[in-house]
Write a protein that holds these residues in place. Sequence first.
Motif, short mmCIF file in Angstrom:
data_model
loop_
_atom_site.label_atom_id
_atom_site.label_comp_id
_atom_site.label_asym_id
_atom_site.label_seq_id
_atom_site.Cartn_x
_atom_site.Cartn_y
_atom_site.Cartn_z
N MET A 1 72.53 -61.57 -26.71
CA MET A 1 73.41 -61.07 -25.69
C MET A 1 72.75 -61.07 -24.32
SD MET A 1 76.41 -60.11 -25.41
CE MET A 1 77.53 -59.34 -24.35
N PHE A 2 71.43 -60.95 -24.27
CA PHE A 2 70.71 -60.90 -23.01
C PHE A 2 69.84 -62.14 -22.84
CE2 PHE A 2 71.44 -56.48 -24.28
CZ PHE A 2 72.16 -56.05 -23.18
N PRO A 3 69.55 -62.55 -21.59
CA PRO A 3 68.78 -63.77 -21.36
C PRO A 3 67.38 -63.76 -21.96
CG PRO A 3 69.84 -63.07 -19.34
CD PRO A 3 70.05 -61.98 -20.35
N PHE A 4 66.80 -62.59 -22.20
CA PHE A 4 65.44 -62.54 -22.75
C PHE A 4 65.42 -62.65 -24.27
CE2 PHE A 4 66.90 -58.23 -21.77
CZ PHE A 4 66.84 -57.63 -23.02
N ILE A 5 66.58 -62.72 -24.91
CA ILE A 5 66.66 -62.90 -26.36
C ILE A 5 66.59 -64.39 -26.67
CG2 ILE A 5 68.12 -62.60 -28.40
CD1 ILE A 5 69.14 -60.02 -27.16
N PHE A 6 65.88 -64.75 -27.70
CA PHE A 6 65.61 -66.15 -28.03
C PHE A 6 66.88 -66.96 -28.25
CE2 PHE A 6 63.08 -69.61 -29.26
CZ PHE A 6 63.67 -70.21 -30.37
N GLU A 7 67.92 -66.38 -28.81
CA GLU A 7 69.14 -67.12 -29.14
C GLU A 7 70.07 -67.33 -27.95
OE1 GLU A 7 68.30 -64.31 -30.89
OE2 GLU A 7 67.41 -65.27 -32.63
#
Length: 56
Positions: free
Chosen positions: A1-7
Motif C-alpha cells: 500500500m505504501f511506496p516503501f513496501i516491496f510489492e
Amino acid sequence: MFPFIFEWVWDIDHLVFMGGLWYALTIIGLGLTYCVAKTIIDIKSQEGKGGHDTHH
C-alpha cells in the motif's frame, strides 16, 4: 500500500492517488502556515498599541 513496501507498483491508480494526496496535503499545509504567520504578525503588531482591542 505504501511506496516503501516491496510489492509497490507505480501504476496509474497509485499515481493518481498519491498525486491527489500530496496535492491536498500541500494545500492544507500552506493554509495552516498562512494562518500561523498571520496570527504571529497580528500579535506582534498589537504589542505596541497597549490595548487588547482586536476590532479595527
